[in-house]
Design a protein around this motif. Structure first.
Motif, PDB file in Angstrom:
ATOM      1  N   VAL A 108       0.944  -1.220   0.115  1.00 57.30           N
ATOM      2  CA  VAL A 108      -0.153  -0.008  -0.009  1.00 57.30           C
ATOM      3  C   VAL A 108       0.980   1.297   0.157  1.00 57.30           C
ATOM      4  N   ASP A 109       0.884   1.799  -1.045  1.00 63.00           N
ATOM      5  CA  ASP A 109       1.687   3.173  -1.255  1.00 63.00           C
ATOM      6  C   ASP A 109       0.711   4.190  -0.755  1.00 63.00           C
ATOM      7  N   TYR A 110       1.104   4.956   0.269  1.00 64.21           N
ATOM      8  CA  TYR A 110       0.421   6.143   0.476  1.00 64.21           C
ATOM      9  C   TYR A 110       1.158   7.229   1.430  1.00 64.21           C
ATOM     10  N   SER A 111       0.555   8.325   1.406  1.00 63.92           N
ATOM     11  CA  SER A 111       1.514   9.663   2.100  1.00 63.92           C
ATOM     12  C   SER A 111       2.104  10.464   1.261  1.00 63.92           C
ATOM     13  N   GLY A 112       3.488   9.727   1.021  1.00 61.83           N
ATOM     14  CA  GLY A 112       4.360  10.034  -0.064  1.00 61.83           C
ATOM     15  C   GLY A 112       4.432  11.710  -0.024  1.00 61.83           C
ATOM     16  N   PRO A 113       4.569  12.238   1.122  1.00 60.01           N
ATOM     17  CA  PRO A 113       4.900  13.979   0.961  1.00 60.01           C
ATOM     18  C   PRO A 113       6.323  14.349   0.288  1.00 60.01           C
ATOM     19  N   GLY A 122      -2.945  18.735   0.795  1.00 56.62           N
ATOM     20  CA  GLY A 122      -2.882  17.753  -0.526  1.00 56.62           C
ATOM     21  C   GLY A 122      -2.309  16.327   0.060  1.00 56.62           C
ATOM     22  N   HIS A 123      -1.478  16.293   0.899  1.00 57.18           N
ATOM     23  CA  HIS A 123      -1.159  14.626   1.230  1.00 57.18           C
ATOM     24  C   HIS A 123      -1.982  14.295   2.152  1.00 57.18           C
ATOM     25  N   LEU A 124      -2.970  15.080   2.747  1.00 52.56           N
ATOM     26  CA  LEU A 124      -3.897  14.527   4.069  1.00 52.56           C
ATOM     27  C   LEU A 124      -4.604  13.241   3.434  1.00 52.56           C
ATOM     28  N   ASN A 148       5.974   4.567   2.070  1.00 54.81           N
ATOM     29  CA  ASN A 148       5.891   5.794   1.912  1.00 54.81           C
ATOM     30  C   ASN A 148       6.789   6.434   0.833  1.00 54.81           C
ATOM     31  N   HIS A 149       6.211   6.582  -0.344  1.00 54.88           N
ATOM     32  CA  HIS A 149       7.205   7.049  -1.300  1.00 54.88           C
ATOM     33  C   HIS A 149       7.354   8.442  -1.345  1.00 54.88           C
ATOM     34  N   VAL A 150       8.313   9.016  -0.586  1.00 52.17           N
ATOM     35  CA  VAL A 150       8.594  10.404  -0.084  1.00 52.17           C
ATOM     36  C   VAL A 150       9.246  10.848  -1.400  1.00 52.17           C
ATOM     37  N   LEU A 300      13.695  10.400 -14.467  1.00 54.23           N
ATOM     38  CA  LEU A 300      12.617  10.932 -14.092  1.00 54.23           C
ATOM     39  C   LEU A 300      11.694  10.354 -12.984  1.00 54.23           C
ATOM     40  N   TYR A 301      10.659  10.666 -12.507  1.00 53.05           N
ATOM     41  CA  TYR A 301       9.599  10.359 -11.735  1.00 53.05           C
ATOM     42  C   TYR A 301       9.348   8.959 -11.988  1.00 53.05           C
ATOM     43  N   SER A 302       9.094   8.521 -13.350  1.00 53.05           N
ATOM     44  CA  SER A 302       8.450   7.378 -13.824  1.00 53.05           C
ATOM     45  C   SER A 302       9.747   6.358 -13.767  1.00 53.05           C
ATOM     46  N   SER A 304      12.041   6.141 -11.541  1.00 50.54           N
ATOM     47  CA  SER A 304      11.992   5.559 -10.091  1.00 50.54           C
ATOM     48  C   SER A 304      10.913   4.762  -9.799  1.00 50.54           C
ATOM     49  N   ASP A 305       9.745   5.234 -10.422  1.00 52.85           N
ATOM     50  CA  ASP A 305       8.474   4.213  -9.953  1.00 52.85           C
ATOM     51  C   ASP A 305       8.469   2.879 -10.744  1.00 52.85           C
ATOM     52  N   LEU A 306       9.453   2.670 -11.732  1.00 50.21           N
ATOM     53  CA  LEU A 306       9.666   1.547 -12.489  1.00 50.21           C
ATOM     54  C   LEU A 306      10.447   0.697 -11.712  1.00 50.21           C
ATOM     55  N   LEU A 322      -0.997  -1.283  -4.518  1.00 49.33           N
ATOM     56  CA  LEU A 322      -1.977  -0.220  -4.420  1.00 49.33           C
ATOM     57  C   LEU A 322      -1.497   1.266  -4.285  1.00 49.33           C
ATOM     58  N   TYR A 323      -1.851   2.040  -4.950  1.00 46.48           N
ATOM     59  CA  TYR A 323      -1.306   3.650  -5.013  1.00 46.48           C
ATOM     60  C   TYR A 323      -2.311   4.325  -4.629  1.00 46.48           C
ATOM     61  N   PHE A 324      -2.291   5.258  -3.596  1.00 43.11           N
ATOM     62  CA  PHE A 324      -3.367   6.011  -3.125  1.00 43.11           C
ATOM     63  C   PHE A 324      -2.487   7.391  -3.373  1.00 43.11           C
ATOM     64  N   VAL A 325      -2.654   7.794  -4.594  1.00 43.13           N
ATOM     65  CA  VAL A 325      -2.233   9.063  -5.187  1.00 43.13           C
ATOM     66  C   VAL A 325      -3.175   9.909  -5.724  1.00 43.13           C
ATOM     67  N   ASP A 326      -2.952  11.276  -5.596  1.00 42.57           N
ATOM     68  CA  ASP A 326      -3.832  12.411  -6.375  1.00 42.57           C
ATOM     69  C   ASP A 326      -4.227  11.856  -7.759  1.00 42.57           C
ATOM     70  N   ARG A 328      -4.669  13.345 -10.266  1.00 40.69           N
ATOM     71  CA  ARG A 328      -3.793  14.253 -11.195  1.00 40.69           C
ATOM     72  C   ARG A 328      -2.560  13.428 -11.797  1.00 40.69           C
ATOM     73  N   GLN A 329      -2.389  12.428 -11.123  1.00 46.79           N
ATOM     74  CA  GLN A 329      -1.348  11.586 -11.741  1.00 46.79           C
ATOM     75  C   GLN A 329      -1.938  10.145 -12.291  1.00 46.79           C
ATOM     76  N   ALA A 330      -2.828  10.263 -12.820  1.00 48.32           N
ATOM     77  CA  ALA A 330      -3.620   8.932 -13.145  1.00 48.32           C
ATOM     78  C   ALA A 330      -2.706   8.652 -14.830  1.00 48.32           C
ATOM     79  N   HIS A 332       0.516   9.322 -15.236  1.00 45.96           N
ATOM     80  CA  HIS A 332       1.633   8.727 -15.023  1.00 45.96           C
ATOM     81  C   HIS A 332       1.571   7.156 -14.536  1.00 45.96           C
ATOM     82  N   PHE A 333       0.576   6.731 -13.746  1.00 46.42           N
ATOM     83  CA  PHE A 333       0.418   5.453 -13.435  1.00 46.42           C
ATOM     84  C   PHE A 333       0.050   4.507 -14.387  1.00 46.42           C
ATOM     85  N   LYS A 334      -0.763   5.104 -15.397  1.00 43.93           N
ATOM     86  CA  LYS A 334      -1.150   4.179 -16.850  1.00 43.93           C
ATOM     87  C   LYS A 334       0.052   3.754 -17.307  1.00 43.93           C
TER      88      LYS A 334
HETATM   89  N1  ARG Z   1       5.755  12.170  -3.773  1.00 49.36           N
HETATM   90  C1  ARG Z   1       4.794  12.351  -4.741  1.00 49.36           C
HETATM   91  C2  ARG Z   1       4.246  13.453  -4.959  1.00 49.36           C
HETATM   92  O1  ARG Z   1       3.945  14.252  -3.860  1.00 49.36           O
HETATM   93  C3  ARG Z   1       3.794  11.009  -4.490  1.00 49.36           C
HETATM   94  C4  ARG Z   1       4.400   9.773  -4.329  1.00 49.36           C
HETATM   95  C5  ARG Z   1       3.504   8.766  -4.819  1.00 49.36           C
HETATM   96  N2  ARG Z   1       3.768   7.383  -5.085  1.00 49.36           N
HETATM   97  C6  ARG Z   1       4.654   6.918  -6.002  1.00 49.36           C
HETATM   98  N3  ARG Z   1       5.068   5.693  -6.041  1.00 49.36           N
HETATM   99  N4  ARG Z   1       4.873   7.668  -7.041  1.00 49.36           N
HETATM  100  O2  ARG Z   1       3.436  13.847  -5.801  1.00 49.36           O
END
Ligand code: ARG
Length: 568
Positions: A108-113, A122-124, A148-150, A300-302, A304-306, A322-326, A328-330, A332-334
């Protein structure tokens, strides 16, 4: 007890008997006059067979075997079947939730500030929604790997570290990270020499310069301690051990790109390393690249996610990620999921899911800001929640009703209600939509709110206190004798199905809606069924129902990450 699947099986067996095909599609009934459960699949099955849906529904009822399970089946509306459960069946069904027979490993990927700045509202959402789903999964016996993918890597840190060293900054000057960031940014924007040194710092950092890494480590620790303080206040189950930030993938990025290249997927385009997949076309029908390495060699961000998925699937052996992320990143994850699949980093037996959520809005329907237009600091938001809850309790004169509640208990109650209200307001909304943050609504004792549910729970407990009841002497199961008792027991019995649905779909608002419904049925039961003044058998039966209700309410609130109070 899995009531829905049991009813589905029996009704689908009747479908087969009648030469029909399709699913029974059982839902909990939305109104009492619809029975306890409603089968919605008859119409589609009838249509497929070219028959009249109401006639088909009656035929299904005639041949469905629900002896000992349902007391009544009735055709409703255009061809629904309403199912009313039999009391003796419910008596066995209302047990504590059972663990899943197929436990899975779930990341479970969540918070990630973003650690360059202070954690904001936004991270709440990510933090509390992800935390809830992690708890629900765990309660069903799954192995949950919290991640926690900070955001602890990248060019901003060059600027921040250069400023930190220049200022001789201590943890004190980082106490207000927001301010520190602003000052650093201003310096960066106005001083070319500073800019150059900042860029140099990024290069040093990424090439593993020991002195730079020491500074970076210091910064991250201080910033992370701010987040941890918030997690602790919010009752979030995250610690440093769950933190696998972007930086932790730094050494895997090259290998990840090499791996993708090894699969023959990379194309160079304007010097950048790209993957072209047919499913990512723009409006003109041209395939858009997913970039994994820039022309200057940077990742890039992608990327590191790979790299991250290689760890989660390869090392953590995840069945689900499971990624609990905004929301707006749809895209990116696709893209990340599609590349992972194409490159064999993932495989079809692993479920990869982006669980998106919308934006928290102010009463003006704009993203939540202070009156001055700044982002709202989470710590200040929580202070205000507690202050408002304190006022609420004072207005309700809790102490005059319960004279033995002292100031310390009152302060604790205010914290439970204040923090609980903020979390519940968020969790009770369908996460995919935006929602309006409204203090008055969330702190009301009426409606689908934390105060209402907390109060409902405390009311179940106060009955035992008043009646001096020995809880351990109560029977485990009850055969209900009137409709209010029966409907309460049906709700309790549906808890297992509900938890499994939440674990599967990742929508906490379903758990909230369930608890709200349960509390409503308890209120009706409480109004219609005297407990402590009844004869021994009736009293025992009703006390057991009260205990079971309280247990489910407490369990459900705990899974939402909300602390309960025994009295209020
Ligand atoms: N730090 C990222 C942000 O603030 C969220 C990380 C989400 N998790 C991930 N695996 N990309 O947008």
């Amino acid at each position: 007890m899995h009531i829905r699947s049991l009813l589905s099986q029996r009704i689908e067996a009747a479908f087969t008997n009648l030469g029909l095909s399709g699913q029974a599609l059982l839902q909990t009934a939305s109104r009492p006059e619809f029975g306890d459960y409603q089968a919605n699949g008859v119409m589609a099955a009838a249509k497929r067979a070219g028959k009249n849906p109401r006639e088909v529904a009656q035929a299904v009822i005639d041949v469905t075997d629900l002896d000992g399970i349902a007391s009544n089946l009735a055709v409703a509306g255009p061809g629904f079947i309403n199912v009313t459960l039999a009391p003796q069946f419910i008596a066995n069904a209302a047990t504590a939730p059972q663990p899943s027979p197929n436990p899975q490993r779930v990341v479970v990927d969540y918070s990630g500030p973003n650690l360059a700045k202070e954690m904001h509202v936004g991270h709440l959402r990510s933090t509390i929604i992800g935390d809830c789903i992690a708890r629900v999964l765990e309660s069903l016996g799954h192995t949950v790997i919290r991640q926690n993918h900070v955001g602890d890597w990248g060019t901003q840190f060059g600027m921040l570290l250069t400023f930190m060293v220049e200022q001789g900054a201590t943890s004190d000057s980082l106490a207000d990270l927001e301010n520190f960031y602003r000052q650093a940014k201003q310096r960066f924007d106005t001083d070319e020499d500073f800019q150059g040194r900042s860029r140099q710092a990024v290069v040093q950092l990424q090439s593993g310069d020991a002195a730079m890494l020491v500074q970076w480590q210091r910064f991250i620790e201080i910033s992370m301690s701010h987040c941890q303080a918030l997690y602790d206040r919010l009752g979030i189950d995250l610690t440093n051990a769950d933190m696998d930030g972007e930086s932790s993938y730094n050494d895997d990025l090259k290998a990840t790109v090499d791996h993708i290249n090894g699969q023959g997927l990379l194309t160079e385009s304007d010097g950048a390393q790209c993957i072209f997949l047919d499913e990512f076309k723009n409006k003109e029908g041209e395939v858009q690249p997913v970039i994994v390495q820039k022309s200057d060699g940077g990742y890039l961000y992608s990327t590191s996610d790979l790299a991250c998925l290689r760890r989660r699937i390869g090392d953590f052996k995840a069945d689900r990620v499971l990624y609990f992320v905004d929301a707006r990143q749809a895209l990116h994850f696709k893209q990340v999921f599609a590349v992972a699949e194409a490159a064999g980093i993932s495989n079809p037996s692993v479920e990869l899911a982006h669980m998106p959520f919308g934006t928290m809005l102010g009463k003006d329907n704009k993203p939540f800001k202070t009156r001055e237009g700044a982002l709202v600091k989470l710590s200040e938001l929580l202070d205000e929640a507690i202050a408002r809850a304190t006022k609420l309790l004072q207005d309700r004169e809790v102490q005059s009703k319960n004279p033995d509640i002292d100031d310390a208990e009152l302060a604790d109650l205010a914290e439970i209600i204040g923090i609980g209200a903020v979390k519940y307001a968020d969790l009770s909304k369908n996460r995919t939509s935006d929602y309006v943050f409204d203090w008055d609504q969330m702190l009301s004792f009426d409606g689908n709110t934390a105060p209402y549910l907390l109060y409902a729970y405390s009311r179940t407990r106060s009955i035992f206190t008043r009646g001096e009841v020995d809880l351990s002497a109560l029977p485990e199961r009850v055969v209900t004798e009137n409709e209010a008792e029966r409907r309460l027991a049906v709700a309790i019995a549906g808890y297992q199905d509900l938890l499994e649905q939440v674990a599967q779909e990742g929508y906490p608002h379903q758990l909230c809606a369930y608890l709200y419904e349960l509390a409503g049925r308890f209120t009706q039961f409480y109004e219609q069924c005297p407990i402590l003044t009844s004869n021994y058998a009736t009293k025992t039966r009703r006390l057991t129902l009260t205990k079971q209700t309280g247990d489910v309410l407490a369990n459900g609130l705990t899974l939402l990450g909300i602390r309960v109070a025994e009295r209020m």
